[in-house]
Design an enzyme around this catalytic site. Structure first.
Site, PDB file in Angstrom:
ATOM      1  N   ASP A  76      -7.929   3.548   1.009  1.00  0.00           N
ATOM      2  CA  ASP A  76      -7.159   4.292   2.194  1.00  0.00           C
ATOM      3  C   ASP A  76      -7.963   4.664   3.409  1.00  0.00           C
ATOM      4  O   ASP A  76      -8.821   5.693   3.269  1.00  0.00           O
ATOM      5  CB  ASP A  76      -6.415   5.456   1.467  1.00  0.00           C
ATOM      6  CG  ASP A  76      -5.288   5.945   2.582  1.00  0.00           C
ATOM      7  OD1 ASP A  76      -5.183   5.701   3.682  1.00  0.00           O
ATOM      8  OD2 ASP A  76      -4.382   6.702   1.936  1.00  0.00           O
TER       9      ASP A  76
ATOM     10  N   ARG B 285      -3.187  -0.643   5.349  1.00  0.00           N
ATOM     11  CA  ARG B 285      -3.914  -1.661   4.582  1.00  0.00           C
ATOM     12  C   ARG B 285      -2.907  -3.022   4.480  1.00  0.00           C
ATOM     13  O   ARG B 285      -3.183  -4.151   4.738  1.00  0.00           O
ATOM     14  CB  ARG B 285      -4.224  -1.163   3.194  1.00  0.00           C
ATOM     15  CG  ARG B 285      -5.486  -0.293   3.430  1.00  0.00           C
ATOM     16  CD  ARG B 285      -5.769   0.553   1.909  1.00  0.00           C
ATOM     17  NE  ARG B 285      -4.449   1.426   1.936  1.00  0.00           N
ATOM     18  CZ  ARG B 285      -4.356   2.329   0.697  1.00  0.00           C
ATOM     19  NH1 ARG B 285      -5.278   1.988  -0.099  1.00  0.00           N
ATOM     20  NH2 ARG B 285      -3.206   3.271   0.664  1.00  0.00           N
TER      21      ARG B 285
ATOM     22  N   CYS C 210       0.833  -1.199   0.018  1.00  0.00           N
ATOM     23  CA  CYS C 210       0.064  -0.112  -0.068  1.00  0.00           C
ATOM     24  C   CYS C 210       0.875   1.339  -0.037  1.00  0.00           C
ATOM     25  O   CYS C 210       2.023   1.034  -0.266  1.00  0.00           O
ATOM     26  CB  CYS C 210      -0.960  -0.109   1.285  1.00  0.00           C
ATOM     27  SG  CYS C 210      -0.117  -0.077   2.768  1.00  0.00           S
TER      28      CYS C 210
HETATM   29  P1  4NP Z   1      -1.778   2.813   4.228  1.00  0.00           P
HETATM   30  O1  4NP Z   1      -2.174   4.119   4.771  1.00  0.00           O
HETATM   31  O2  4NP Z   1      -1.084   3.275   2.669  1.00  0.00           O
HETATM   32  O3  4NP Z   1      -2.707   1.742   3.959  1.00  0.00           O
HETATM   33  O4  4NP Z   1      -0.589   2.403   5.083  1.00  0.00           O
HETATM   34  C1  4NP Z   1      -1.682   5.275   4.805  1.00  0.00           C
HETATM   35  C2  4NP Z   1      -0.792   5.651   5.494  1.00  0.00           C
HETATM   36  C3  4NP Z   1      -0.204   6.721   5.930  1.00  0.00           C
HETATM   37  C4  4NP Z   1      -0.429   7.929   4.843  1.00  0.00           C
HETATM   38  C5  4NP Z   1      -1.370   7.463   3.903  1.00  0.00           C
HETATM   39  C6  4NP Z   1      -1.858   6.497   3.998  1.00  0.00           C
HETATM   40  N1  4NP Z   1       0.326   9.148   4.798  1.00  0.00           N
HETATM   41  O5  4NP Z   1      -0.129   9.992   4.229  1.00  0.00           O
HETATM   42  O6  4NP Z   1       0.879   9.412   5.863  1.00  0.00           O
END
Ligand code: 4NP
Length: 165
Positions: free
Chosen positions: A128, A17, A11
């Site tokens: 997300d 995720r 992800c």
């Molecule tokens: P992930 O969620 O891609 O599912 O781990 C996110 C975690 C952090 C960020 C964005 C999405 N961020 O912008 O820091």
């Protein structure tokens, strides 16, 4: 018979995720005594959270369903395209970032979308949850539990076939 299948879930941040997909799939692998056949890991297309445990909200929601998420965030690396058989992104952005990183066509062919494996297709991506409320984290787990079960079915049908040695 293919001896071992290696799966990398991907992800953006590797704190919501993909570490959840990692935890859900590990649970399914253990429940089916397939530890010697399937290995999983997870990574992010960014290094924003390098070395961090999963987001506390994600860990809390996962823990309520019996998943302990202890992975430390890391960025996807070039060697992943060699090491892993399946590289599974959660949304369009993950898929296009992975395609841009893939060193050759053989590596690009290993890229899949998590919802390719859905049993009960509801959404075509895993959204997300970072800026969402509790519902977003529950939706992630609902989608991952379904698609990881579908992924296991896919592997049992395809990857372990005797002609795929
Ligand atoms: P992930 O969620 O891609 O599912 O781990 C996110 C975690 C952090 C960020 C964005 C999405 N961020 O912008 O820091």
């Amino acid at each position: 018979m293919q001896s071992h299948t290696k799966i990398l879930f991907v992800c953006l941040g590797n704190i919501c995720r993909s570490p959840s997909a990692h935890g859900v799939m590990e649970h399914i692998i253990k429940s089916n005594s397939l530890e010697d056949k399937i290995t999983v890991d997870s990574a992010g297309t960014s290094a924003y959270h390098e070395g961090e445990l999963p987001d506390p909200r994600m860990r809390a929601h996962a823990a309520r369903r019996g998943y302990e998420l202890t992975h430390r965030s890391r960025k996807v690396r070039a060697s992943d395209f060699e090491e892993f058989d399946y590289i599974i992104g959660m949304d369009d952005s993950n898929i296009s970032n992975l395609k841009a990183m893939a060193p050759d066509l053989e590596s690009e062919a290993k890229i899949y979308r998590m919802t390719d494996f859905s049993i009960k297709p509801t959404l075509d991506h895993v959204p997300d949850p970072y800026y969402s409320g509790a519902d977003g984290f529950e939706l992630v787990l609902d989608l991952l539990e379904d698609s990881c079960e579908g992924l296991l079915n896919h592997l049992l049908r395809n990857a372990f076939r005797p002609d795929k040695s």
